[in-house]
Design a protein around this motif. Structure first.
Motif, PDB file in Angstrom:
ATOM      1  N   PHE A 138     -11.618 -26.895  24.299  1.00  0.00           N
ATOM      2  CA  PHE A 138     -11.540 -26.582  22.874  1.00  0.00           C
ATOM      3  C   PHE A 138     -12.866 -26.747  22.153  1.00  0.00           C
ATOM      4  CE2 PHE A 138      -6.862 -28.031  23.105  1.00  0.00           C
ATOM      5  CZ  PHE A 138      -6.501 -26.813  23.633  1.00  0.00           C
ATOM      6  N   LEU A 139     -13.839 -27.406  22.769  1.00  0.00           N
ATOM      7  CA  LEU A 139     -15.131 -27.612  22.113  1.00  0.00           C
ATOM      8  C   LEU A 139     -16.129 -26.519  22.446  1.00  0.00           C
ATOM      9  CD1 LEU A 139     -15.502 -31.462  22.527  1.00  0.00           C
ATOM     10  CD2 LEU A 139     -14.823 -30.186  20.513  1.00  0.00           C
ATOM     11  N   THR A 140     -15.782 -25.641  23.367  1.00  0.00           N
ATOM     12  CA  THR A 140     -16.675 -24.552  23.750  1.00  0.00           C
ATOM     13  C   THR A 140     -16.456 -23.376  22.811  1.00  0.00           C
ATOM     14  OG1 THR A 140     -16.467 -25.261  26.041  1.00  0.00           O
ATOM     15  CG2 THR A 140     -17.400 -23.084  25.656  1.00  0.00           C
ATOM     16  N   ARG A 141     -17.547 -22.883  22.241  1.00  0.00           N
ATOM     17  CA  ARG A 141     -17.464 -21.726  21.353  1.00  0.00           C
ATOM     18  C   ARG A 141     -17.325 -20.481  22.207  1.00  0.00           C
ATOM     19  NH1 ARG A 141     -18.474 -16.998  19.091  1.00  0.00           N
ATOM     20  NH2 ARG A 141     -19.562 -16.821  17.129  1.00  0.00           N
ATOM     21  N   ASP A 142     -16.307 -19.686  21.947  1.00  0.00           N
ATOM     22  CA  ASP A 142     -16.094 -18.452  22.700  1.00  0.00           C
ATOM     23  C   ASP A 142     -17.146 -17.431  22.264  1.00  0.00           C
ATOM     24  OD1 ASP A 142     -15.147 -16.351  24.136  1.00  0.00           O
ATOM     25  OD2 ASP A 142     -13.136 -16.353  23.288  1.00  0.00           O
ATOM     26  N   PRO A 143     -18.083 -17.063  23.146  1.00  0.00           N
ATOM     27  CA  PRO A 143     -19.210 -16.236  22.711  1.00  0.00           C
ATOM     28  C   PRO A 143     -18.923 -14.741  22.653  1.00  0.00           C
ATOM     29  CG  PRO A 143     -19.483 -16.789  24.998  1.00  0.00           C
ATOM     30  CD  PRO A 143     -18.220 -17.467  24.530  1.00  0.00           C
ATOM     31  N   ARG A 144     -17.731 -14.327  23.051  1.00  0.00           N
ATOM     32  CA  ARG A 144     -17.453 -12.890  23.111  1.00  0.00           C
ATOM     33  C   ARG A 144     -17.367 -12.286  21.721  1.00  0.00           C
ATOM     34  NH1 ARG A 144     -12.131 -12.915  26.555  1.00  0.00           N
ATOM     35  NH2 ARG A 144     -11.781 -14.652  25.134  1.00  0.00           N
ATOM     36  N   VAL A 145     -18.151 -11.255  21.485  1.00  0.00           N
ATOM     37  CA  VAL A 145     -18.129 -10.531  20.222  1.00  0.00           C
ATOM     38  C   VAL A 145     -18.086  -9.043  20.524  1.00  0.00           C
ATOM     39  CG1 VAL A 145     -19.324 -12.269  18.838  1.00  0.00           C
ATOM     40  CG2 VAL A 145     -20.635 -10.564  20.079  1.00  0.00           C
ATOM     41  N   VAL A 146     -17.804  -8.249  19.516  1.00  0.00           N
ATOM     42  CA  VAL A 146     -17.730  -6.804  19.687  1.00  0.00           C
ATOM     43  C   VAL A 146     -19.127  -6.268  19.983  1.00  0.00           C
ATOM     44  CG1 VAL A 146     -17.145  -4.628  18.553  1.00  0.00           C
ATOM     45  CG2 VAL A 146     -15.748  -6.632  18.168  1.00  0.00           C
ATOM     46  N   GLU A 147     -19.210  -5.409  20.989  1.00  0.00           N
ATOM     47  CA  GLU A 147     -20.493  -4.826  21.360  1.00  0.00           C
ATOM     48  C   GLU A 147     -20.917  -3.791  20.325  1.00  0.00           C
ATOM     49  OE1 GLU A 147     -22.384  -2.624  25.339  1.00  0.00           O
ATOM     50  OE2 GLU A 147     -20.325  -3.366  25.343  1.00  0.00           O
ATOM     51  N   ARG A 148     -22.213  -3.762  20.041  1.00  0.00           N
ATOM     52  CA  ARG A 148     -22.690  -2.868  18.990  1.00  0.00           C
ATOM     53  C   ARG A 148     -22.714  -1.419  19.471  1.00  0.00           C
ATOM     54  NH1 ARG A 148     -27.530  -0.581  18.691  1.00  0.00           N
ATOM     55  NH2 ARG A 148     -29.101  -1.034  20.269  1.00  0.00           N
ATOM     56  N   LYS A 149     -22.634  -0.500  18.519  1.00  0.00           N
ATOM     57  CA  LYS A 149     -22.692   0.934  18.824  1.00  0.00           C
ATOM     58  C   LYS A 149     -24.142   1.313  19.086  1.00  0.00           C
ATOM     59  CE  LYS A 149     -22.046   5.451  16.755  1.00  0.00           C
ATOM     60  NZ  LYS A 149     -23.340   5.883  17.279  1.00  0.00           N
ATOM     61  N   LYS A 150     -24.357   2.114  20.143  1.00  0.00           N
ATOM     62  CA  LYS A 150     -25.702   2.583  20.473  1.00  0.00           C
ATOM     63  C   LYS A 150     -25.902   4.007  19.967  1.00  0.00           C
ATOM     64  CE  LYS A 150     -25.245  -0.869  23.466  1.00  0.00           C
ATOM     65  NZ  LYS A 150     -23.987  -1.566  23.616  1.00  0.00           N
ATOM     66  N   TYR A 151     -27.162   4.354  19.695  1.00  0.00           N
ATOM     67  CA  TYR A 151     -27.452   5.701  19.225  1.00  0.00           C
ATOM     68  C   TYR A 151     -27.242   6.684  20.379  1.00  0.00           C
ATOM     69  CZ  TYR A 151     -31.909   4.734  21.504  1.00  0.00           C
ATOM     70  OH  TYR A 151     -32.879   4.372  22.409  1.00  0.00           O
ATOM     71  N   GLY A 152     -26.838   7.899  20.042  1.00  0.00           N
ATOM     72  CA  GLY A 152     -26.551   8.910  21.063  1.00  0.00           C
ATOM     73  C   GLY A 152     -25.195   8.754  21.707  1.00  0.00           C
ATOM     74  N   LYS A 153     -24.395   7.819  21.205  1.00  0.00           N
ATOM     75  CA  LYS A 153     -23.045   7.580  21.744  1.00  0.00           C
ATOM     76  C   LYS A 153     -22.084   7.520  20.561  1.00  0.00           C
ATOM     77  CE  LYS A 153     -24.151   6.058  26.092  1.00  0.00           C
ATOM     78  NZ  LYS A 153     -23.505   6.411  27.334  1.00  0.00           N
ATOM     79  N   PRO A 154     -20.845   7.997  20.759  1.00  0.00           N
ATOM     80  CA  PRO A 154     -19.882   7.919  19.665  1.00  0.00           C
ATOM     81  C   PRO A 154     -19.356   6.490  19.436  1.00  0.00           C
ATOM     82  CG  PRO A 154     -18.898   9.009  21.541  1.00  0.00           C
ATOM     83  CD  PRO A 154     -20.333   8.779  21.884  1.00  0.00           C
ATOM     84  N   LYS A 155     -19.363   5.659  20.495  1.00  0.00           N
ATOM     85  CA  LYS A 155     -18.951   4.252  20.373  1.00  0.00           C
ATOM     86  C   LYS A 155     -19.972   3.414  21.136  1.00  0.00           C
ATOM     87  CE  LYS A 155     -14.473   3.397  20.613  1.00  0.00           C
ATOM     88  NZ  LYS A 155     -13.099   3.366  21.116  1.00  0.00           N
ATOM     89  N   ALA A 156     -19.615   2.205  21.508  1.00  0.00           N
ATOM     90  CA  ALA A 156     -20.577   1.334  22.182  1.00  0.00           C
ATOM     91  C   ALA A 156     -20.986   1.893  23.547  1.00  0.00           C
ATOM     92  CB  ALA A 156     -19.986  -0.060  22.343  1.00  0.00           C
ATOM     93  N   ARG A 157     -19.999   2.366  24.330  1.00  0.00           N
ATOM     94  CA  ARG A 157     -20.306   2.883  25.671  1.00  0.00           C
ATOM     95  C   ARG A 157     -19.794   4.288  25.921  1.00  0.00           C
ATOM     96  NH1 ARG A 157     -20.246  -1.996  30.009  1.00  0.00           N
ATOM     97  NH2 ARG A 157     -21.245  -3.537  28.678  1.00  0.00           N
ATOM     98  N   ARG A 158     -18.853   4.724  25.118  1.00  0.00           N
ATOM     99  CA  ARG A 158     -18.247   6.040  25.292  1.00  0.00           C
ATOM    100  C   ARG A 158     -19.288   7.128  25.125  1.00  0.00           C
ATOM    101  NH1 ARG A 158     -15.382   9.939  26.329  1.00  0.00           N
ATOM    102  NH2 ARG A 158     -13.872  11.029  25.037  1.00  0.00           N
ATOM    103  N   SER A 159     -19.281   8.088  26.043  1.00  0.00           N
ATOM    104  CA  SER A 159     -20.185   9.232  25.939  1.00  0.00           C
ATOM    105  C   SER A 159     -19.430  10.435  25.400  1.00  0.00           C
ATOM    106  CB  SER A 159     -20.762   9.586  27.308  1.00  0.00           C
ATOM    107  OG  SER A 159     -21.568   8.523  27.782  1.00  0.00           O
ATOM    108  N   PHE A 160     -20.177  11.384  24.895  1.00  0.00           N
ATOM    109  CA  PHE A 160     -19.560  12.621  24.447  1.00  0.00           C
ATOM    110  C   PHE A 160     -19.014  13.371  25.643  1.00  0.00           C
ATOM    111  CE2 PHE A 160     -22.662  11.777  21.031  1.00  0.00           C
ATOM    112  CZ  PHE A 160     -21.786  11.761  19.969  1.00  0.00           C
TER     113      PHE A 160
END
Length: 165
Positions: A138-160
């Motif tokens: 319970f003392l460990t901070r869960d580091p998982r966060v939403v991955e940022r959107k990259k340019y040239g992609k509609p979402k973080a990893r999804r390609s056209f």
């Protein structure tokens, strides 16, 4: 006074270190509780994009989140169970009054942030509870966060959609 010796080689250093007592044999410095003038312990909990500021003090077990009771703020039983976990593991259920403010994220992230903050506040109030809460994770901070959107992609990893022609 302790006598000082100098080591000229690694072999000398090894013999010097071997002569000193190991850390488990020496008593660890007892941590002092961190409380404010009102007898409350404070801690900040985080998960995803949610940040929870948590104050605990001895009481009847009332939990207030952003001015509302926990049952009203977190309507789902799973989220209320998540908040109660640090108290159940530490065997301190309904012994502390909790007041916290939560911002950011969704309800699930906010519940995780409150749990993290409660665990840290409990260790500030009673430092002896740290090993129990640490072992439960319970003392460990869960580091998982939403991955940022990259340019040239509609979402973080999804390609056209690929078109051959």
């Amino acid at each position: 006074m302790s006598e000082q010796t100098t080591a000229t080689s690694l072999a000398d250093l090894k013999t010097l270190v071997a002569g000193t007592p190991a850390s488990p044999e020496t008593p660890a410095a007892a941590r002092e509780p961190k409380k404010d003038a009102f007898g409350r312990a404070y801690a900040t909990g985080r998960r995803k994009n949610a940040i929870a500021r948590v104050w605990i003090k001895p009481g009847k077990g009332t939990v207030e989140i952003n001015g509302k009771p926990a049952a009203k703020y977190f309507a789902r039983p799973v989220l209320r169970m998540l908040i109660a976990q640090p108290f159940l593991v530490a065997d301190r259920y309904q012994q502390f009054d909790v007041m916290c403010t939560v911002t950011g994220g969704g309800l699930s992230g906010q519940a995780g942030a409150v749990r993290h903050g409660l665990s840290r506040a409990l260790t500030n109030f009673e430092p002896g509870l740290r090993p129990i809460l640490k072992k439960a994770g319970f003392l460990t901070r869960d580091p998982r966060v939403v991955e940022r959107k990259k340019y040239g992609k509609p979402k973080a990893r999804r390609s056209f959609q690929f078109s051959k022609r």
